[in-house]
Design an enzyme around this catalytic site. Structure first.
Site, short mmCIF file in Angstrom:
data_model
loop_
_atom_site.label_atom_id
_atom_site.label_comp_id
_atom_site.label_asym_id
_atom_site.label_seq_id
_atom_site.Cartn_x
_atom_site.Cartn_y
_atom_site.Cartn_z
N ILE A 77 0.95 -1.12 -0.04
CA ILE A 77 -0.06 0.04 0.07
C ILE A 77 0.77 1.23 0.01
O ILE A 77 0.35 2.20 -0.83
CB ILE A 77 -0.92 -0.01 1.17
CG1 ILE A 77 -1.73 -1.38 1.35
CG2 ILE A 77 -1.91 1.23 1.09
CD1 ILE A 77 -2.73 -1.62 0.24
N ASN A 136 4.63 2.35 14.88
CA ASN A 136 4.86 1.51 13.68
C ASN A 136 6.35 1.80 13.28
O ASN A 136 6.66 2.29 12.15
CB ASN A 136 3.92 1.84 12.61
CG ASN A 136 4.19 0.84 11.29
OD1 ASN A 136 5.29 0.20 11.47
ND2 ASN A 136 3.67 1.03 10.32
N CYS A 139 8.79 0.60 9.34
CA CYS A 139 8.73 1.35 7.85
C CYS A 139 10.09 1.95 7.93
O CYS A 139 10.89 1.98 8.78
CB CYS A 139 7.65 2.23 8.13
SG CYS A 139 8.08 3.61 9.15
N ILE A 202 3.16 -9.50 15.14
CA ILE A 202 4.23 -9.09 14.06
C ILE A 202 3.70 -7.99 13.12
O ILE A 202 2.45 -8.17 12.76
CB ILE A 202 5.02 -10.34 13.47
CG1 ILE A 202 3.80 -10.98 13.00
CG2 ILE A 202 5.78 -10.70 14.50
CD1 ILE A 202 4.38 -12.21 12.16
N GLY A 228 -1.82 -12.74 6.93
CA GLY A 228 -2.86 -13.83 6.93
C GLY A 228 -2.76 -15.01 7.73
O GLY A 228 -1.29 -15.18 8.32
C1 LIG Z 1 -3.44 -4.25 3.44
C2 LIG Z 1 -2.83 -4.24 4.70
C3 LIG Z 1 -2.43 -2.82 5.22
C4 LIG Z 1 -1.49 -2.72 6.45
N1 LIG Z 1 -1.25 -1.52 6.92
C5 LIG Z 1 -0.57 -1.46 7.98
C6 LIG Z 1 -0.28 -0.16 8.57
O1 LIG Z 1 -0.62 0.92 7.87
N2 LIG Z 1 0.61 -0.24 9.82
C7 LIG Z 1 0.88 -1.10 10.21
O2 LIG Z 1 1.29 -1.17 11.39
N3 LIG Z 1 0.40 -2.54 9.92
C8 LIG Z 1 -0.09 -2.66 8.63
N4 LIG Z 1 -0.48 -3.89 8.28
C9 LIG Z 1 0.13 -4.92 8.98
C10 LIG Z 1 -1.25 -5.64 9.94
O3 LIG Z 1 -1.32 -4.60 11.00
C11 LIG Z 1 -0.63 -6.77 10.75
O4 LIG Z 1 0.45 -6.52 11.43
C12 LIG Z 1 -0.44 -7.81 9.62
O5 LIG Z 1 -0.93 -7.86 8.52
C13 LIG Z 1 -0.35 -9.15 10.48
O6 LIG Z 1 -1.72 -9.70 10.82
P1 LIG Z 1 -2.77 -10.31 9.92
O7 LIG Z 1 -2.06 -11.65 9.52
O8 LIG Z 1 -3.90 -10.65 11.09
O9 LIG Z 1 -3.27 -9.49 8.76
C14 LIG Z 1 -1.13 -4.06 7.07
C15 LIG Z 1 -1.66 -5.35 6.49
C16 LIG Z 1 -2.27 -5.41 5.58
C17 LIG Z 1 -2.74 -6.80 4.99
#
Ligand SMILES: Cc1cc2nc3c(=O)[nH]c(=O)nc-3n(C[C@H](O)[C@H](O)[C@H](O)COP(=O)(O)O)c2cc1C
Ligand SMILES: Cc1cc2nc3c(=O)[nH]c(=O)nc-3n(C[C@H](O)[C@H](O)[C@H](O)COP(=O)(O)OP(=O)(O)OC[C@H]3O[C@@H](n4cnc5c(N)ncnc54)[C@H](O)[C@@H]3O)c2cc1C
Ligand code: FES
Lengths: 325, 309
Positions: A77, A136, A139, A202, A228
């Site tokens: 993104i 966060n 980055c 994470i 995921g």
């Molecule tokens: C489309 C998308 C956008 C994300 N944007 C951010 C973000 O802006 N800041 C952040 O700290 N993590 C971001 N993440 C990471 C998620 O917060 C999370 O740490 C990660 O996806 C693992 O969790 P999950 O498997 O439940 O998705 C993003 C993840 C996805 C899939």
């Protein structure tokens, strides 16, 4: 709810604050609340975690920004967002108006920008709905050849220390870590010593998909973050290692927020057993927009099935249950 | 919390406040699936959706069942809705089997369960006056246009349809078009039906003949761009329904963005699932799209600066 088990789901988030349950959205997987509020009341969540916001508006990257992978997805993104001023004027007051407890995710291109963002946030009118700040640090640091802050203990500590100065003492501050490091414990250690009152683990893992029809990288941004259910074992491992280090007294014990691949209450319980006090639901929300709310109820059932009456009794329990032959 | 509402077909609905927010998550049930040329036409019981939906909106379907590894929803234009059938409200979709998700959907049988979120996105805006309208569909992109034609004709707008596809089996709804429109023109790339060529080859004549001030289009991005161009050449506005890869369909993931100008002429990367899928064609920055990849125009709000992020 009639007939459902009675379990105390409340958890301490730090600085003496308590959340009614441990389930949150994950940053970037729930926008800033309005969209999901069409499906369930976001004030039911332990906390609502907002999309990472930086100082200025950002367009993010071009498209395609996503690819589906086995039990997960890749995203690129590029931290698209409105900038912190628009966020505190439009998004935060709305979240407050519906009664949400908010964990605000912030980032910067430099350590100084993180602090600037935190200052605007702390000075904002709706700041009283903020139950914590998630920094966060997964980055890129523009001042350090784009190396991710959370890949380097010193850069991580610097950001955390600067943000800490901008936030009132009674506001919990979580450092969000990337698993893409050799030793996540040393990063956790640096963040806590610099003033983080908790850790979120994470963020996504760096990955890449090549389209086998066109034989070119699938994502416009070439590489992207993997998320995921497929990454849940990595989240469990990271939580386990950091919990073990805290138990061994390597650094102060702080509450952990587990995130990575949670789709059901059982998945949430797995992260809790590894050491998480709170749990975020990210990618699963794309499959089911009611997932974060559904997980609260499923977690309650899963906890009750273990015969305990409060969820905090299961935090890190797997560390005590190892069979040593 | 309100318990899910059981319906006559056994489908259940969960939503916070459906009427106000206009979207539902429904445990739907397939009641019919039939082939339509290269496509599959599904009728799904989805109580409550018909009352909320308008032409141009879409549905996002979960695929693969509750334990699948294919987590992301698949989006489809709503072909038509019927509020009060024997089964209590249905939704029709036209699906081309492509990858694993659409394969799974097209292999469903009557009475299989399917999880639907609908209606989503911004519908086609309707003219306030009874003006002639041109409706252009490419491939399965014609799916939402028959319902749109019906709504337009109810308002007194004469409707011309132009349907195009690569080959005859990829045209959808030619017979239905003859009923739904006052005039129909068909094109195929290979000449297997109608005129050989593209819809943009026949469109100038249709604009001249009808004097339509508006064209509605749904189909591949290249076609939408040429409809926008031909419309502008005839002093008309194009309202186009775009197709950008979507992970959630509900506005939370930010994957479905594209560069679009706002009223003031400022370009932003906007979510096509909430601010679209229907956009005014002349607001879309078509020059940013190249062969399935879309860049961020340098003048877009928050575009990466040289030396910046
Ligand atoms: C489309 C998308 C956008 C994300 N944007 C951010 C973000 O802006 N800041 C952040 O700290 N993590 C971001 N993440 C990471 C998620 O917060 C999370 O740490 C990660 O996806 C693992 O969790 P999950 O498997 O439940 O998705 C993003 C993840 C996805 C899939
Ligand atoms: C608003 C809208 C309306 C649509 N209407 C129709 C329709 O009426 N009939 C029809 O057959 N198809 C339609 N599509 C395209 C359809 O969504 C994709 O063909 C489908 O998602 C591909 O899924 P898959 O499992 O076959 O492919 P995969 O390549 O396995 O899909 C992987 C992921 O990419 C996403 N994706 C891939 N291609 C597309 C695409 N072209 N558009 C959006 N997402 C994509 C999928 O949602 C999924 O998340 C529409 C798309 C949009 C955005
Ligand atoms: S598809 Fe998720 S924001 Fe549009």
């Amino acid at each position: 709810m009639a007939g459902s088990p009675r379990v105390d789901l409340s958890v301490p988030i730090g600085a003496g604050r308590v959340l009614p349950n441990p389930v949150m959205t994950a940053s970037g997987c729930a926008a800033n609340g309005r969209e999901l509020h069409r499906f369930f009341d976001v004030s039911q969540l332990g906390a609502f975690v907002t999309k990472t916001v930086m100082m200025e508006p950002r367009s993010g990257r071009g498209t395609p920004r996503m690819a589906e992978t086995a039990s997960g997805m890749l995203n690129s993104i590029g931290l698209q967002g409105p900038g912190i001023r628009a966020f505190v004027e439009q998004d935060l007051p709305w979240l407050k108006s519906v009664g949400a407890r908010v964990l605000v995710s912030i980032a910067g291109n430099t350590a100084g920008e993180f602090a600037d963002v935190a200052r605007v946030l702390a000075d904002s009118d709706a700041f009283d709905c903020v139950v914590g700040v998630e920094v966060n640090i997964s980055c890129p640091n523009v001042a350090n050849r784009g190396l991710v802050f959370a890949c380097d203990p010193l850069s991580s500590a610097k950001v955390i220390a600067l943000v800490r100065e901008q936030l009132p003492r009674d506001v919990p501050m979580f450092a969000k870590l990337t698993p893409d490091v050799t030793d996540i414990v040393s990063i956790a250690d640096a963040a806590v010593k610099a003033g983080a009152t908790g850790l979120t683990m994470i963020n996504t893992l760096l990955g890449m998909v090549i389209d086998t029809d066109t034989l070119r990288p699938h994502l416009g941004g070439i590489t992207g973050g993997l998320s995921g259910p497929s990454i849940r074992p990595v989240a469990v491992r990271a939580l386990w290692q950091v919990t073990q280090a805290m138990r061994a007294g390597r650094f102060q014990t702080v509450p952990l927020i587990g995130v990575g691949g949670v789709r059901t209450g059982r998945d949430a319980l797995e992260l809790i057993a590894a050491g998480a006090t709170m749990v975020q639901v990210g990618t699963a929300t794309f499959n089911d927009p009611t997932a974060p709310q559904r997980v609260i109820g499923e977690l309650e059932t899963a906890v009750a099935a273990h015969g305990v009456d409060c969820v905090t009794g299961l935090v890190g329990i797997a560390h005590d249950r190892m069979v040593i032959p | 919390m309100t318990p899910p509402t059981p319906t006559t077909s056994g489908a259940t609905v969960s939503a916070q406040t459906s009427a106000r927010d206009g979207v539902l998550r429904v445990d739907g049930e397939v009641i019919a699936i039939r082939r339509a040329g290269a496509y599959h036409h599904l009728t799904i019981v989805a109580p409550g959706v018909a009352e909320l939906a308008r032409p141009g909106q879409f549905a996002a379907l979960a695929v693969g069942g509750p334990t699948t590894g294919n987590l992301l929803r698949r989006s489809f234009s709503i072909h038509k809705v019927s509020p009060s059938g024997t089964y209590g409200g249905t939704l029709d979709l036209v699906i081309a089997a492509k990858g694993p998700g659409t394969q799974w959907l097209t292999e469903l049988r009557a009475h299989d369960a399917v999880d639907v979120v609908a209606p989503l996105g911004r519908a086609f805006p309707l003219p306030t006056e009874p003006v002639p309208c041109i409706l252009v569909g490419g491939g399965y992109g014609s799916a939402p246009l028959f319902w749109l034609a019906e709504v337009l004709r109810e308002r007194g707008c004469p409707v011309e349809m132009v349907l195009g596809a690569g080959s005859e089996d990829r045209l959808f709804g030619v017979v239905e078009a003859r009923r739904a429109a006052d005039g129909v023109t068909v094109t195929t790339d290979d000449g297997s039906a109608g005129h050989r060529g593209w819809v943009s080859d026949v469109l100038p004549e249709v604009f001249r003949r009808t004097g339509a001030p508006v064209a509605y289009a749904c189909g591949p991005m290249g076609m939408l761009q040429s409809v926008t161009r031909v419309a502008a050449e005839h002093g008309a506005v194009a309202q186009v329904a775009v197709e950008e890869a979507m992970a959630c369909g509900v506005g939370v993931c930010m994957t479905c963005v594209m560069p679009v100008r706002d009223k003031a002429g400022v370009t932003k990367m906007v979510r096509s699932c909430v601010e679209g899928p229907v956009f005014r064609g002349d607001r879309v920055r078509w020059e940013a799209f190249h062969d399935g990849v879309c860049g961020v125009p340098a003048d877009a709000v928050g575009a990466p600066q040289a030396g910046g992020h």
